[in-house]
Design an enzyme around this catalytic site. Structure first.
Site, mmCIF file in Angstrom:
data_model
loop_
_atom_site.group_PDB
_atom_site.id
_atom_site.type_symbol
_atom_site.label_atom_id
_atom_site.label_comp_id
_atom_site.label_asym_id
_atom_site.label_seq_id
_atom_site.Cartn_x
_atom_site.Cartn_y
_atom_site.Cartn_z
ATOM 1 N N PHE A 122 0.886 -1.175 0.000
ATOM 2 C CA PHE A 122 0.000 0.000 0.000
ATOM 3 C C PHE A 122 0.916 1.215 0.000
ATOM 4 O O PHE A 122 1.719 1.363 0.931
ATOM 5 C CB PHE A 122 -0.841 -0.081 1.280
ATOM 6 C CG PHE A 122 -1.781 1.043 1.563
ATOM 7 C CD1 PHE A 122 -3.091 1.016 1.071
ATOM 8 C CD2 PHE A 122 -1.400 2.104 2.370
ATOM 9 C CE1 PHE A 122 -3.987 2.026 1.390
ATOM 10 C CE2 PHE A 122 -2.293 3.128 2.685
ATOM 11 C CZ PHE A 122 -3.582 3.087 2.197
ATOM 12 N N GLY A 152 3.875 12.311 5.391
ATOM 13 C CA GLY A 152 3.488 11.117 6.153
ATOM 14 C C GLY A 152 2.097 11.328 6.711
ATOM 15 O O GLY A 152 1.096 10.954 6.096
ATOM 16 N N GLU A 200 0.254 3.473 10.095
ATOM 17 C CA GLU A 200 -1.199 3.558 9.858
ATOM 18 C C GLU A 200 -1.841 4.687 10.677
ATOM 19 O O GLU A 200 -2.965 4.560 11.159
ATOM 20 C CB GLU A 200 -1.862 2.194 10.071
ATOM 21 C CG GLU A 200 -1.270 1.177 9.097
ATOM 22 C CD GLU A 200 -2.136 -0.008 8.796
ATOM 23 O OE1 GLU A 200 -3.358 0.110 8.913
ATOM 24 O OE2 GLU A 200 -1.570 -1.046 8.420
ATOM 25 N N GLY A 201 -1.076 5.771 10.819
ATOM 26 C CA GLY A 201 -1.537 6.934 11.571
ATOM 27 C C GLY A 201 -0.925 6.931 12.957
ATOM 28 O O GLY A 201 -1.176 6.024 13.751
ATOM 29 N N GLU A 246 -0.726 10.703 17.469
ATOM 30 C CA GLU A 246 -1.193 12.097 17.364
ATOM 31 C C GLU A 246 -2.336 12.191 16.339
ATOM 32 O O GLU A 246 -3.327 12.900 16.561
ATOM 33 C CB GLU A 246 -0.019 13.003 16.943
ATOM 34 C CG GLU A 246 1.046 13.205 18.019
ATOM 35 C CD GLU A 246 1.986 12.005 18.236
ATOM 36 O OE1 GLU A 246 1.919 11.022 17.468
ATOM 37 O OE2 GLU A 246 2.778 12.049 19.192
ATOM 38 N N THR A 291 5.751 -0.895 3.390
ATOM 39 C CA THR A 291 5.809 -2.213 4.021
ATOM 40 C C THR A 291 5.634 -3.286 2.950
ATOM 41 O O THR A 291 4.726 -3.184 2.126
ATOM 42 C CB THR A 291 4.688 -2.338 5.079
ATOM 43 O OG1 THR A 291 4.882 -1.312 6.038
ATOM 44 C CG2 THR A 291 4.714 -3.692 5.760
ATOM 45 N N ASP A 316 -8.889 3.157 8.026
ATOM 46 C CA ASP A 316 -9.800 2.924 9.163
ATOM 47 C C ASP A 316 -9.818 1.432 9.496
ATOM 48 O O ASP A 316 -9.705 1.035 10.664
ATOM 49 C CB ASP A 316 -11.224 3.374 8.825
ATOM 50 C CG ASP A 316 -11.394 4.884 8.881
ATOM 51 O OD1 ASP A 316 -10.551 5.562 9.499
ATOM 52 O OD2 ASP A 316 -12.376 5.392 8.292
#
Ligand code: CAA
Length: 382
Positions: free
Chosen positions: A123, A131, A364-365, A368, A159, A241
């Site tokens: 992905f 980022g 994946e986030g 923060e 990844t 999500d």
């Protein structure tokens, strides 16, 4: 409210646990030390339906629900975090978006190969200069008269990039439209114009290979546009999500492995004439570890259940990922502390769990970004 799992969910959990404990965990130290990509193990996971858990059986998957995915991810992560990273990208970030937005041809071609464990997926959203602020991407997709796109640019921190056959790529097709100018594409890394850069030397999840990738006049035909043109950012956010449920599960698996080793140790290790588990300071740590583990699990199952019901789950996935990743960092930290010198030694897996846990607060986030997503959902403010 029913907290029990179905027979199918328990069967998948059991299958994942057996592979994790019999095959993956015994080689985890080797993979951590060498950074060798565990291709044979990934193929084995694919053969057992674990690379496409929520993928319908007609596309080569296990046809199970998001709760099953959580249970299986926890088991694989408890065996080795790096394996669960590869598993999570294949399941959540690769298959999910194609299943939701892809054409029948795309599902047959791309999802089947990944779900069956014959190929590895990736992905590509992040870039060297973007980022958390994903819409600041510079990778360009220029539309041609025949409907194809020519892609130029770099993506970083990919990844499975060094081994992936297929990639879901996000590129700016109409920069003047900002986030609405991003389009998603299916990339075949065997085609001309695709190049891999250096592999990242990482603190943890070392057997999960990560690299930069570059596109130089790479041509994508109209059949490989994923979803609508300009819909790419929403696809990326929706996929993330779901991905955050996977990372929350990974964090729980790592934390559980550290916790279980710690329970054994505090029962056996004696100091001042008594098992250290009888000391109040150790008891407080054990109790807090258990509370954080259970809270993380319940929040992650809630997010997965909502997803399975087709209900909104964006904020709940962020809550689960934030809670579980911070719990994993704290639990693995305490596990090292309780083990003392043995926790710091490479002769035990505690220091590996501690290193592996850190990434769950970043990819994946970041934590923060999760707080931003949660606060925006709560306040309605942006
Ligand atoms: N689902 C669907 N659509 C969404 C969405 C979601 N969860 N979140 C936002 N959107 C939509 C918005 O509704 C908006 O649509 P409109 O244009 O129609 O209004 C559009 O997307 C833009 O939204 P925002 O204005 O909220 O966007 P933003 O620039 O403020 O960014 C953000 C929001 C939450 C910070 C987002 O950029 C983000 O999540 N950043 C983190 C990126 C990330 O997680 N990167 C991880 C890299 S991948 C990785 O780690 C993989 C790996 O290797 C394992």
């Amino acid at each position: 409210m029913d907290f029990s799992f179905t027979e199918e969910q328990l069967m998948l959990q059991d299958a994942a646990r057996r592979i994790a404990q019999d095959v993956i965990a015994p080689s985890a130290e080797h993979h951590d030390q060498t950074g060798e990509f565990p291709l044979a193990n990934i193929q084995l996971l694919g053969e057992n339906g674990l690379m496409g858990i929520e993928v319908p059986t007609e596309y080569g998957g296990a046809g199970m629900d998001p709760v099953s995915y959580v249970l299986a991810m926890i088991e694989i992560a408890a065996g080795d975090a790096a394996h669960s990273t590869i598993m999570s990208v294949n399941n959540s970030l690769f298959c999910n978006g194609i299943l939701k937005f892809g054409t029948e041809e795309q599902k047959q071609k791309y999802v089947r190969a990944i779900a069956e464990g014959r190929e590895i997926g990736a992905f590509a959203l992040t870039e060297p200069q973007s980022g958390s602020d994903a819409t600041a991407m510079r990778c360009r997709a220029v539309k041609q008269a025949d409907g194809s796109f020519v892609i130029n640019g770099k993506k970083s921190w990919i990844t499975s990039g060094p081994v992936a056959r297929y990639i879901v790529l996000f590129a700016m097709s109409e920069p003047e439209k900002g986030s609405r100018g991003i389009t998603a594409f299916m990339i075949d890394t065997a085609k001309p114009g695709f190049h891999r850069g250096k592999t990242e030397p990482k603190l943890g999840i070392r057997a999960s290979a990560t690299c930069e990738i570059e596109f130089a006049d790479y041509v994508v035909g109209p059949e490989d546009v994923l979803g609508e043109e300009g819909q790419g950012f929403k696809i990326a956010m929706g996929v993330l999500d779901a991905g955050r449920i996977g990372i929350a599960s990974q964090a729980i698996g790592i934390a559980r492995a550290a916790y279980e080793k710690t329970l054994e140790y505090v029962r056996e290790r004696k100091a001042f004439g008594a098992p250290i588990g009888t000391f109040q300071m150790t008891q407080a740590k054990i109790a807090d570890m258990k509370c954080k583990l259970d809270a993380s699990l319940l929040l992650t199952l809630r997010a997965a259940w909502l997803k399975g019901q087709g209900k909104p789950f964006s904020a709940e996935a962020a809550i689960a990922k934030l809670t579980a990743s911070e719990a994993a960092m704290w639990i693995t930290h305490q596990a090292v502390q309780i083990h003392g010198g043995m926790g710091y030694s490479k002769e035990m897996p505690l220091e590996r769990y501690f290193r592996d846990a850190k990434i769950t607060e970043i990819y994946e986030g970041t934590s923060e970004i999760q707080r931003m997503v949660i606060a925006r959902a709560e306040t309605g403010l942006r």
